[in-house]
Motif scaffolding. Structure first.
Motif, PDB file in Angstrom:
ATOM      1  N   LYS A   7     -18.961  21.675   1.676  1.00 33.65           N
ATOM      2  CA  LYS A   7     -18.409  22.105   0.783  1.00 33.65           C
ATOM      3  C   LYS A   7     -18.172  23.536   0.885  1.00 33.65           C
ATOM      4  CE  LYS A   7     -22.216  22.821  -2.638  1.00 33.65           C
ATOM      5  NZ  LYS A   7     -22.693  22.674  -4.008  1.00 33.65           N
ATOM      6  N   ILE A   9     -16.533  25.370  -1.747  1.00 32.40           N
ATOM      7  CA  ILE A   9     -16.582  25.775  -3.324  1.00 32.40           C
ATOM      8  C   ILE A   9     -17.706  25.013  -3.922  1.00 32.40           C
ATOM      9  CG2 ILE A   9     -14.115  26.525  -3.100  1.00 32.40           C
ATOM     10  CD1 ILE A   9     -13.257  24.021  -4.566  1.00 32.40           C
ATOM     11  N   LEU A  13     -12.130  20.467  -7.169  1.00 36.15           N
ATOM     12  CA  LEU A  13     -11.133  20.887  -8.139  1.00 36.15           C
ATOM     13  C   LEU A  13     -10.604  19.636  -8.793  1.00 36.15           C
ATOM     14  CD1 LEU A  13      -9.605  24.067  -6.410  1.00 36.15           C
ATOM     15  CD2 LEU A  13     -10.984  24.118  -8.402  1.00 36.15           C
ATOM     16  N   ALA A 344      -7.762  25.662  -2.241  1.00 33.26           N
ATOM     17  CA  ALA A 344      -9.069  25.296  -2.989  1.00 33.26           C
ATOM     18  C   ALA A 344      -9.800  26.704  -2.973  1.00 33.26           C
ATOM     19  CB  ALA A 344     -10.116  24.197  -2.371  1.00 33.26           C
ATOM     20  N   ASP A 348     -10.810  28.846  -6.189  1.00 33.84           N
ATOM     21  CA  ASP A 348     -12.016  29.136  -6.760  1.00 33.84           C
ATOM     22  C   ASP A 348     -12.410  30.572  -6.657  1.00 33.84           C
ATOM     23  OD1 ASP A 348     -14.871  28.141  -7.022  1.00 33.84           O
ATOM     24  OD2 ASP A 348     -15.321  29.712  -5.262  1.00 33.84           O
ATOM     25  N   ASN A 351     -10.599  32.047  -9.776  1.00 31.03           N
ATOM     26  CA  ASN A 351     -11.354  31.767 -11.081  1.00 31.03           C
ATOM     27  C   ASN A 351     -12.576  32.765 -11.311  1.00 31.03           C
ATOM     28  OD1 ASN A 351      -9.668  29.761 -11.639  1.00 31.03           O
ATOM     29  ND2 ASN A 351     -11.141  28.109 -10.778  1.00 31.03           N
ATOM     30  N   ARG A 352     -13.209  33.222  -9.975  1.00 31.21           N
ATOM     31  CA  ARG A 352     -14.378  33.899 -10.130  1.00 31.21           C
ATOM     32  C   ARG A 352     -14.058  35.390 -10.107  1.00 31.21           C
ATOM     33  NH1 ARG A 352     -16.939  34.120  -6.080  1.00 31.21           N
ATOM     34  NH2 ARG A 352     -15.456  32.682  -4.483  1.00 31.21           N
TER      35      ARG A 352
END
Length: 399
Positions: A7, A9, A13, A344, A348, A351-352
């Motif tokens: 991974k 992230i 999602l 992705a 991510d 979003n952060r």
């Protein structure tokens, strides 16, 4: 270090598709790309088809809960927002003329967007969507599916390192022969809309094919900007007019380099005419899609070198996207997987509020989509003005 599926992230999602159903030419490419690393996306919903029952049947057949196979995108957005486990990102795999309204609706519903190219009909629509995405804090990615081929990043690195010297000539080609006659125009729904200006927009092969190659050239040469261009386009199948099935574009770059592009769907007998050649003052680089794991490096006065994918002598930026190892063939599905993984990572990071990651991530985002629209508009304007040289209109934010 090559990619191994771990991974990138925190969690996959929750992802949905609009379009991309049973009759789609691109839906499987999207799913192959997004789901190649099952740590990046999980397909949980969809409005897969304009025929609701066919779309539902299809969705169930690929493993989506029948209660989350929706009759249309508006219903899907309205229902998914009510769920605690509702979708976070949607891919738009529908005809060109629907992209703007679906993309706008998705952003207004608080979703990140991944959209087919060309994004929209006009640059003004693109500017509106970019502003909306910024207000909503969302990513808009564009599926330039060939651009995830890691050897393009090798070309970028070698040019930045001065391996071929100053760029003088850019030669681009994306042609095939599958529309050399009008048979597909009459029987294939996927082809019919591509030659209908109301659905396809102001171009056929310029938008359908050459925007891929144009973006790839900008990926390889991010500091090369076109100063002016001349476009000559033809409709060899008369029923396709005013949309072109063949076009030539001459380009003058701001640094003095020159370029030419040939795009065509009537190159009879051609199965894969997708190539990029960059000529510098010291040497040249050439990449062909049908040998996507190889890169020809030619230095004046020296033997030709063929650089092979996944080898340790390649740049770290190239090998960072490597999946299978040397001698094992990668192709278009892995290219799509590379850009979907970067989508992705971008989502991510957004979003952060991780602007550092976004600044350094090389992927086809909203600006690439806007530049593609501008490319088409400039080509069409030149062709419609009698194939005249036209100053290339850049948006200041993209220069």
């Amino acid at each position: 270090m090559m990619l191994n599926g771990e991974k990138k992230i925190a969690r996959p999602l929750r992802w949905a598709m609009v379009g991309g159903g049973r009759l789609s030419q691109v839906g499987y490419k999207h799913r192959t790309g997004a789901l190649r690393d099952n740590t990046a996306f999980t397909l949980v919903a969809g409005a897969f088809d304009i025929d609701a029952e066919r779309g539902k049947e299809f969705g169930v057949n690929i493993g989506v809960d029948e209660n989350r196979c929706y009759p249309d995108y508006k219903t899907m957005f309205a229902e998914e927002v009510k769920r605690e486990d509702g979708i976070e990102v949607v891919s738009i795999a529908t005809p060109n003329g629907t992209h703007y309204e679906i993309c706008k609706a998705a952003l207004e519903a608080g979703l990140h967007v991944i959209c087919e190219k060309p994004l929209f009909f006009t640059f003004e629509e693109g500017e509106e969507i970019k502003a909306l995405a910024e207000r909503k804090g969302k990513i808009v990615g564009v599926t330039y599916g060939f651009s995830g081929n890691q050897m393009l990043l090798q070309m970028r690195a070698m040019i930045e390192q001065g391996k071929i010297g100053d760029i003088r000539v850019v030669e681009l080609q994306y042609t095939h022969g599958f529309n050399a006659n009008d048979a597909a125009d009459k029987i294939s729904d996927a082809q019919k809309w591509r030659v209908d200006p109301k659905v396809a927009g102001p171009s056929f092969v310029l938008g359908d094919l050459s925007t891929h190659t144009y973006y790839m050239s900008q990926l390889i040469m991010p500091h090369m900007k076109i100063k002016k261009l001349l476009c000559d386009r033809q409709s060899f199948i008369g029923s396709r007019a005013p949309l072109e099935d063949n076009a030539f574009v001459l380009m003058h770059y701001e640094n003095g380099a020159v370029g030419r592009l040939w795009t065509s769907s009537i190159n009879a007998g051609c199965m894969d005419g997708h190539r990029i050649r960059i000529v510098g003052s010291k040497g040249s680089l050439e990449w062909w899609d049908n040998k996507g794991g190889e890169l020809r490096y030619e230095v004046q006065g020296e033997p030709t070198q063929t650089l092979i994918r996944a080898m340790p002598y390649l740049d770290d930026s190239c090998n960072a996207d490597e999946r299978l190892g040397a001698l094992h063939v990668e192709g278009l599905s892995d290219s799509w997987a590379n850009i979907y993984l970067k989508f992705a990572i971008a989502i991510d990071a957004k979003n952060r509020n991780d602007e550092e990651t976004l600044k350094n991530l090389v992927y086809p985002g909203i600006d690439a989509g806007l530049d593609g629209i501008r490319w088409i508009e400039n080509c069409v304007r030149s062709a419609d003005n009698g194939s005249a040289w036209e100053e290339f209109e850049h948006d200041k934010a993209l220069v």
